[in-house]
Structure formats: C-alpha cells, structure tokens
Enzyme design. Structure first.
Site, mmCIF file in Angstrom:
data_model
loop_
_atom_site.group_PDB
_atom_site.id
_atom_site.type_symbol
_atom_site.label_atom_id
_atom_site.label_comp_id
_atom_site.label_asym_id
_atom_site.label_seq_id
_atom_site.Cartn_x
_atom_site.Cartn_y
_atom_site.Cartn_z
ATOM 1 N N ASP A 138 0.819 -1.213 0.000
ATOM 2 C CA ASP A 138 0.000 0.000 0.000
ATOM 3 C C ASP A 138 0.852 1.263 0.000
ATOM 4 O O ASP A 138 0.481 2.275 -0.599
ATOM 5 C CB ASP A 138 -0.921 0.004 1.222
ATOM 6 C CG ASP A 138 -1.995 -1.070 1.126
ATOM 7 O OD1 ASP A 138 -2.023 -1.780 0.106
ATOM 8 O OD2 ASP A 138 -2.793 -1.197 2.065
ATOM 9 N N GLY A 139 1.998 1.225 0.672
ATOM 10 C CA GLY A 139 2.875 2.392 0.705
ATOM 11 C C GLY A 139 3.356 2.785 -0.677
ATOM 12 O O GLY A 139 3.472 3.985 -0.989
ATOM 13 N N ASN A 169 -5.096 9.284 1.214
ATOM 14 C CA ASN A 169 -5.649 8.634 2.400
ATOM 15 C C ASN A 169 -6.341 9.623 3.336
ATOM 16 O O ASN A 169 -7.550 9.587 3.495
ATOM 17 C CB ASN A 169 -4.568 7.872 3.157
ATOM 18 C CG ASN A 169 -4.511 6.413 2.770
ATOM 19 O OD1 ASN A 169 -5.269 5.956 1.929
ATOM 20 N ND2 ASN A 169 -3.602 5.673 3.372
ATOM 21 N N ASP A 188 -6.692 14.618 20.781
ATOM 22 C CA ASP A 188 -5.310 14.550 20.315
ATOM 23 C C ASP A 188 -5.194 15.130 18.910
ATOM 24 O O ASP A 188 -4.111 15.534 18.487
ATOM 25 C CB ASP A 188 -4.819 13.104 20.307
ATOM 26 C CG ASP A 188 -4.403 12.632 21.695
ATOM 27 O OD1 ASP A 188 -4.390 13.468 22.619
ATOM 28 O OD2 ASP A 188 -4.099 11.438 21.857
ATOM 29 N N SER A 226 -7.954 6.208 9.780
ATOM 30 C CA SER A 226 -9.302 6.525 10.255
ATOM 31 C C SER A 226 -9.957 5.353 10.975
ATOM 32 O O SER A 226 -10.537 5.518 12.052
ATOM 33 C CB SER A 226 -10.180 6.973 9.084
ATOM 34 O OG SER A 226 -11.493 7.258 9.514
#
Length: 248
Positions: free
Chosen positions: A61-62, A156, A186, A200
């Site tokens: 995915d990267g 993303n 945060d 998410s």
C-alpha cells in the site's frame, strides 16, 4: 523485488512492445535491459500524466500512495500487485501479473457487458473494469495567508494533531463560513473512502466503499465521550483552525 521488477519490464517492453518508464532513482539498475526502458527529468514531472497510459505497482500500500504523489492533479490508471506486507490497495496477486497486464493492454474478453462496437469496422472492443477513487486537496494557511507551495493532493487522509505537545489540541471546524464544531482531542483527521481503512478506522471511523463520494471526519482520541465520527459529502469545503484559546 528487483527480479520481479525486471521481469515485468521485459514483459511490457519485449512481449507487449511498449515503452516503459521507470523512476529516475532506479533507472540505472534497469537501463541495460533494452532501449524500450526510459525515465523522466524532474522538470517534466508535472506533465508526466500526459504521456503515461497506466501505472504498474509491485509492492504494498505504501508504494501505491507513493505513486499518487509522483503525479499532480491527474493520475493515470494504476494496476497494483501485492508484494508487500499490507494489501488493502493491492488487489492482484503477482503470480497472475502477466495475465492481468495483458488484459489491461489488450482488453478482457470476459467483460461482454463493457463491449462497444467500433465505428470503423464494426468489431467489438473490449475493456477492463476500473474503480475511480477521490483525493482531497489540502492547502495550508498561516495568519490567514496561503503558504506558498503548501498544496497537497491527498489519497488517504489529512491529520491535524498535537504532535509532541503535552496539551490536548483545540481545533475549530468550519464548512466554508459555517461553524460546525470544536474538537478537543489529540487531533482530527479528514479521510477519503480509500483512507477509511487506514488511520481513520484505527481511530474508530467507519469503513466506506471507495466509490461512495464522501469525506470522513474522524476525531483522534476525543476528550468528549459524545463525539463520534461523521461522514460528510465530497463537495464539502472544510476549514480546520487552531482555536484562539488553545494552550499551544
């Protein structure tokens, strides 16, 4: 993955008679394969989408996210093969890579519903299925002024967090000029449906199918128990501002 990388380049260049572009950082390692291998100069990176027909990703995915950063506002179709540790975005197995690439280049015969009739000789044309994925356009402002060059196409999510500061962040959220809420947490993130299975979902957000036109509004460890993730339409123009009374 250099062996697999070279094997796919040879297949595209020698068997499919295509010109293959590779990133400048790896061009030296594959330039000896043949004159069908080429790269690009940084000065032409913004126009790369105008002469690239499709992208092949071998990895995880990267690498998919990296490929989207190479291109600007327009991205050619991407076909990805899983050779990494994650596989949310890499939906094809490498063992069938040549078969899938052949279908992308020459058309998948099993897609009868996608067939059209050529106006030239009446022969049916075949195609391949594609999933269109949205990205977010993010701009950064300081003291009400846009920061030069701080424009990002996001695949993303956009996350605003407290970083290393010890205090909770206080972020005011607007939709255009309409005040929506204040987030004491945060941080907060805005995610695409593609990013709904990334940061998410780890923060408690919903999973959303990539074809749903939406923006996910997900708080990161909110201080209020009543604060829940929200799904907004894709045409929303959201503004995240640090509150005037924030401690840092």
């Amino acid at each position: 993955l250099m062996g697999e990388f070279q094997d796919i380049i040879k297949f595209l260049g020698e068997e499919q008679d295509l010109r293959v572009l590779v990133e400048p950082s790896v061009f030296g390692a594959v330039s000896g394969l043949g004159d069908y291998v080429d790269t690009w100069h940084e000065d032409y990176a913004e126009d790369l989408h105008s002469f690239v027909d499709f992208i092949v990703c071998l990895g995880g995915d990267g690498l998919m996210l990296h490929a989207t950063h190479i291109f600007g506002c327009a991205i050619p179709p991407i076909i990805s093969f899983k050779l990494g540790s994650l596989g949310f975005l890499t939906c094809h197995g490498y063992e069938n890579a040549k078969e899938h690439l052949n279908e992308v280049i020459n058309g998948a015969e099993q897609l009868d519903s996608c067939r059209m009739t050529s106006s030239a000789d009446g022969t049916p044309l075949t195609g391949v299925r594609m999933t269109l994925r949205m990205r977010l356009l993010c701009e950064l402002y300081r003291s009400g002024r846009r920061v030069p060059g701080a424009v990002h196409e996001v695949m993303n999510e956009v996350a605003v967090s407290r970083g290393s500061a010890p205090y909770l962040s206080k972020i005011e959220v607007y939709e255009r000029d309409t005040y929506l809420t204040r987030v004491q947490a945060d941080g907060v993130m805005l995610a695409t449906p593609t990013g709904s299975t990334a940061y998410s979902v780890a923060a408690g957000g919903s999973m959303v199918h990539p074809t749903v036109p939406a923006i996910l509004f997900t708080p990161i460890c909110p201080h209020s128990l009543s604060f829940r993730p929200v799904i907004l339409p894709d045409y929303a123009q959201l503004v995240l501002k640090i509150a005037d009374d924030a401690r840092s």
